[in-house]
Motif scaffolding. Structure first.
Motif: not given
Length: 262
Positions: A122-124, A152-158, A176-180, A210-217
């Motif tokens: 999956a993509l975030v 998607a997270v709600e974020s800005q470049v800043a 926020d990333f982990s929540r999504q 990792t998040i819940g065992g899933a690799m964050v690549l």
């Protein structure tokens, strides 16, 4: 004659950001990417002016034209490979059809490697604006049955520029990333990809994330190493882009017309 890695092989890494306007990110990206180069390789990171700054298809299209022209320049200047360092990688196929050096896409290389790490990916991404872009990208690469969701997270470049040095902002973006990512685990996702150079660079500080065992690549090292492998294979036995009609190289007249057009 193509330079070998032993003689010093150069890779052109094309960011879609403005080195001046996006200096906090661009400077860190340059140090990170150059630090990933293997023995015998060097990497030059290039930006764009203006960069891809409007979160719109028109900006993506404008930058894609510049990226393809830069791929042509990279080949003329003796680079061994060209990296489209923008996850959505607009212009990727056109660049491959324009030059005879390997062209590697940040999104494609990351997703393909993710397929070797887990069954469902999956993509975030950094903004809801890009969800549709990524869904189209996934279909373009024929990965619909492997890359099963985009959030998607709600974020800005800043936010990311601030998070590089501010621990509180960093923790907020990570949360926020982990929540999504959490709902993705219910779908059986094995690998989560931060879809963008900004979150990849930010979370690079997390080893074995990792998040819940899933690799964050982290796709940055994946893409750099993919470019090195492609350059080595090109030198070793001529392995390169298929030149069937879909990726046939242009005639000299067609290439000149493209490069010189306004």
């Amino acid at each position: 004659m193509m330079a070998t890695a032993e003689n010093g092989s150069r890779i052109w890494y094309q960011s879609f950001t403005d080195p001046a306007v996006d200096a906090p990110y661009f400077d860190r990206l340059t140090r990170r990417v150059q630090g990933l180069a293997g023995p015998g390789f060097s990497i030059d990171v290039h930006g764009m002016q203006p960069g891809d700054r409007h979160l719109h298809r028109l900006s993506e299209m404008r930058c894609s034209v510049q990226a393809v022209r830069n791929a042509v320049a990279a080949q003329e200047q003796g680079y061994e490979a060209f990296v489209v360092g923008h996850f959505q990688e607009p212009g990727l196929f056109e660049a491959r059809a324009a030059v005879d050096i390997p062209v590697i896409g940040l999104g494609e290389a990351t997703m393909l490697h993710a397929c070797s790490l887990g069954r469902k990916i999956a993509l975030v991404t950094i903004s809801p604006v890009f969800v549709a872009f990524h869904e189209e990208q996934i279909a373009r690469h024929g990965l619909q049955h492997r890359v099963v969701a985009v959030r998607a997270v709600e974020s800005q470049v800043a936010d990311y520029n601030r998070a590089f040095t501010d621990p509180e902002t960093y923790q907020r973006l990570k949360q926020d990333f982990s929540r999504q990512s959490a709902p993705l685990l219910e779908l059986g996702v094995d690998v989560v990809i931060p879809a963008g150079g900004y979150p990849m660079l930010l979370f690079a500080r997390e080893r074995s994330f990792t998040i819940g065992g899933a690799m964050v690549l982290d796709g940055l090292p994946v893409t750099v190493l993919a470019a090195e492998v492609a350059a080595r294979l090109k030198h070793l036995n001529g392995t390169g882009t298929s030149r069937t009609p879909g990726f046939a190289l242009p005639s000299a007249a067609a290439l000149q017309e493209f490069v010189q057009s306004p």
